[in-house]
Scaffold this motif. Structure first.
Motif, short mmCIF file in Angstrom:
data_model
loop_
_atom_site.label_atom_id
_atom_site.label_comp_id
_atom_site.label_asym_id
_atom_site.label_seq_id
_atom_site.Cartn_x
_atom_site.Cartn_y
_atom_site.Cartn_z
N GLU A 172 10.74 -4.24 -9.33
CA GLU A 172 10.41 -4.56 -10.44
C GLU A 172 9.27 -5.81 -10.18
OE1 GLU A 172 13.85 -6.39 -12.61
OE2 GLU A 172 14.17 -4.30 -13.26
N LYS A 173 9.10 -6.55 -9.02
CA LYS A 173 8.20 -7.63 -8.98
C LYS A 173 7.27 -7.35 -8.02
CE LYS A 173 11.49 -10.95 -10.86
NZ LYS A 173 12.93 -10.79 -10.12
N GLN A 174 7.38 -6.57 -6.69
CA GLN A 174 6.50 -6.58 -5.79
C GLN A 174 5.08 -5.57 -6.37
OE1 GLN A 174 7.26 -4.81 -1.88
NE2 GLN A 174 5.51 -5.86 -1.01
N PRO A 175 4.01 -5.87 -6.47
CA PRO A 175 2.80 -5.24 -6.69
C PRO A 175 2.49 -4.14 -5.88
CG PRO A 175 2.32 -7.60 -6.47
CD PRO A 175 3.64 -7.35 -5.93
N ALA A 176 2.27 -3.02 -6.11
CA ALA A 176 2.01 -1.86 -5.50
C ALA A 176 1.00 -0.98 -5.88
CB ALA A 176 3.40 -0.99 -5.38
N LEU A 177 0.26 -0.41 -5.03
CA LEU A 177 -1.21 0.24 -5.43
C LEU A 177 -1.14 1.62 -4.60
CD1 LEU A 177 -4.41 -1.73 -5.61
CD2 LEU A 177 -3.20 -0.65 -7.55
N VAL A 178 -1.22 2.74 -5.16
CA VAL A 178 -1.46 3.95 -4.49
C VAL A 178 -2.70 4.07 -4.21
CG1 VAL A 178 -1.31 6.43 -4.68
CG2 VAL A 178 0.22 5.14 -5.97
N ASP A 179 -2.89 3.84 -2.69
CA ASP A 179 -4.38 3.86 -2.37
C ASP A 179 -4.60 4.81 -0.99
OD1 ASP A 179 -2.88 2.70 -0.33
OD2 ASP A 179 -4.01 0.60 -0.24
N ARG A 180 -3.71 5.71 -1.09
CA ARG A 180 -3.84 6.76 -0.12
C ARG A 180 -3.51 8.08 -0.50
NH1 ARG A 180 -0.19 5.17 4.23
NH2 ARG A 180 0.42 3.37 2.65
N LEU A 181 -4.08 9.21 -0.23
CA LEU A 181 -3.74 10.33 -0.82
C LEU A 181 -2.79 11.03 0.16
CD1 LEU A 181 -7.09 12.14 -1.72
CD2 LEU A 181 -5.28 11.16 -3.26
N PRO A 182 -1.89 12.13 -0.14
CA PRO A 182 -1.00 12.41 0.79
C PRO A 182 -1.58 13.15 1.93
CG PRO A 182 -0.95 13.86 -1.46
CD PRO A 182 -1.92 12.98 -1.49
N THR A 183 -0.98 13.05 3.08
CA THR A 183 -1.45 13.73 4.39
C THR A 183 -1.29 15.06 4.56
OG1 THR A 183 0.12 12.72 5.51
CG2 THR A 183 -1.76 11.60 5.74
N ARG A 184 -0.17 15.43 3.76
CA ARG A 184 0.51 16.76 3.79
C ARG A 184 -0.33 17.26 2.71
NH1 ARG A 184 6.35 16.69 2.90
NH2 ARG A 184 6.18 14.48 2.51
N PRO A 185 -0.66 18.83 2.56
CA PRO A 185 -1.50 19.35 1.42
C PRO A 185 -0.52 19.53 0.21
CG PRO A 185 -0.67 20.98 2.80
CD PRO A 185 -0.74 19.82 3.75
N TYR A 186 -1.18 19.33 -0.75
CA TYR A 186 -0.20 19.38 -2.26
C TYR A 186 0.16 20.96 -2.24
CZ TYR A 186 -4.02 16.38 -3.13
OH TYR A 186 -5.01 15.05 -3.09
N SER A 227 0.98 -1.33 0.06
CA SER A 227 0.16 -0.08 -0.07
C SER A 227 0.72 1.37 -0.06
CB SER A 227 -0.72 -0.17 1.30
OG SER A 227 -1.37 1.20 1.48
N LEU A 228 0.61 2.17 -0.89
CA LEU A 228 1.28 3.39 -1.08
C LEU A 228 0.62 4.77 -0.75
CD1 LEU A 228 3.19 2.71 -4.44
CD2 LEU A 228 4.48 2.36 -2.09
N GLU A 229 1.38 5.59 -0.12
CA GLU A 229 0.52 6.95 -0.13
C GLU A 229 0.99 7.67 -1.15
OE1 GLU A 229 0.69 8.82 3.91
OE2 GLU A 229 1.40 10.68 3.05
N ALA A 230 0.34 8.38 -1.85
CA ALA A 230 0.85 9.40 -3.06
C ALA A 230 1.76 10.40 -2.47
CB ALA A 230 -0.19 10.06 -3.81
N LEU A 231 2.92 10.76 -3.00
CA LEU A 231 3.60 11.92 -2.67
C LEU A 231 3.05 13.19 -2.81
CD1 LEU A 231 7.22 11.04 -4.33
CD2 LEU A 231 6.51 10.77 -1.71
#
Ligand code: PML
Ligand code: MG
Ligand code: MG
Ligand code: MG
Length: 261
Positions: free
Chosen positions: A247-261, A69-73
Motif C-alpha cells: 500500500e505504501k512503498q512507491p514502485a515504478l516499472v522501469d525495466r522491460l521483461p528480460t524474457r520475450p513476451y 524498481s520493478l521489471e514488467a512481467l
C-alpha cells in the motif's frame, strides 16, 4: 524533480454501504499533476459500472530514494472458449505456480460470488494463504489496495511499441501489469488471480514470477459486476509488513521483461 502519487477511488452508497466502483493510480511529475487529476475525475464520473456519489482524489509527494524498481512481467495469453474452461486454466496455472488446489478453488469461488461480505466487490485485494484456504486480510470489506505505482514513461512507451501487434497496449492492461509486477515481486507472494469488476470486460489473469502475466481470455460472464483480486501468500507471512509495502512503498516499472513476451 518532485514526484507525486495521485490516487482516485470512487463508490456509491447502496443500502447504507459504500460499494466500490473504480480506482486508479499514477506517479507523476509536478508538471503533470493537474492533467492527470482531471483524467481521473473524468474516469470516475464516466465509469461503465455507474455514476459514483463519492470520489476521493489524493495527491501525495513521493520520495525518489524510496522508489522500488520493478521489471514488467512478461505476457502470455491463454485462449479459452468459456468461463468454465477459463476457471480450469486459472486453477491449473495457480497450482503450477505453487498454490494448493484447495486455495485455488476457494479463490475462484470467492471472485465468482463477490469477495466482500454480502457478495459485494472489494476496493482492494483478498490475501489468501496459498496452502490452506484461509483469508488473511484484516478487513474483508476493504481488502488490500495496491498503491503508489506506475510505469516510467519511456519504458511504458517501449512496452507499447513492443506489444503493439497484440492489440493490448491499453491503460487497463498496463495498469494491471504494474500491479501484478509489484505484487509478485514481494517474496511472500506466490501468485495473483484477477478478473475485472467491469461488466463489459471478461479477460483476467494469473500472475507469478515463474510464468509472468498470463491473460486468460474468459473468466467471467459478460454483464457481471463481480470481480476482484486474490494474492496467494506463503504460510507464516508477516501480514502487516506485506500490506505496508503493497500500500505504501512507491514502485515504478522501469525495466522491460528480460524474457520475450
Ligand atoms: C481490471 O480491469 O480491473 C483488471 C483487468 C485485468 C485484465 C487486463 C488484461 O486484459 O490483461
Ligand atoms: Mg475496474
Ligand atoms: Mg478495480
Ligand atoms: Mg513473489
Amino acid at each position: 524533480m518532485s514526484l507525486f502519487s495521485v490516487r482516485m477511488r470512487s463508490s456509491r452508497e447502496e443500502q447504507g454501504t459504500p460499494v466500490h466502483i473504480s480506482g486508479a493510480e499514477r506517479i507523476v511529475a509536478e508538471t503533470d499533476l493537474e492533467r492527470v487529476a482531471a483524467t481521473f475525475v473524468q474516469r470516475a464520473m464516466q465509469h461503465k459500472n455507474g455514476t459514483p456519489d463519492f470520489v476521493n482524489l489524493s495527491i501525495e509527494r513521493v520520495c525518489p530514494e524510496e522508489i522500488m524498481s520493478l521489471e514488467a512481467l512478461p505476457i502470455q495469453t491463454c485462449d479459452v472458449e468459456d468461463v468454465e474452461e477459463g476457471h480450469r486454466a486459472a486453477h491449473h496455472l495457480l497450482c503450477e505456480a505453487g498454490v494448493s488446489s484447495e486455495s485455488a478453488n476457494f479463490a475462484i469461488a470467492l471472485l465468482k460470488a463477490g469477495p466482500a461480505p454480502g457478495g459485494r466487490v472489494m476496493r482492494g485485494a483478498v490475501l489468501l494463504d496459498a496452502e490452506q484456504p484461509i483469508r488473511m486480510e484484516p478487513d474483508p470489506h476493504r481488502g488490500v489496495r495496491v498503491s503508489k505505482l506506475d510505469w516510467e514513461p519511456s519504458v511504458l512507451e517501449s512496452w507499447c511499441n513492443g506489444i503493439g501487434h497484440l492489440g493490448i497496449a491499453r491503460p487497463r492492461v498496463w495498469e494491471a501489469i504494474a500491479i501484478a509486477s509489484k505484487v509478485t515481486a514481494q517474496p511472500e507472494v506466490i501468485a495473483e488471480l484477477c478478473w475485472s469488476d467491469d461488466q463489459s470486460y471478461i479477460t483476467g489473469y494469473v500472475a507469478s514470477q515463474q510464468f509472468g502475466y498470463v491473460r486468460v481470455t474468459h473468466l467471467k460472464p459478460l454483464g457481471s459486476l463481480i470481480g476482484g483480486r486474490v494474492f496467494f501468500i506463503r504460510a507464516g507471512t508477516d501480514i502487516q509488513s506485506l500490506i505496508s509495502r503493497l500500500e505504501k512503498q512507491p514502485a515504478l516499472v522501469d525495466r522491460l521483461p528480460t524474457r520475450p513476451y
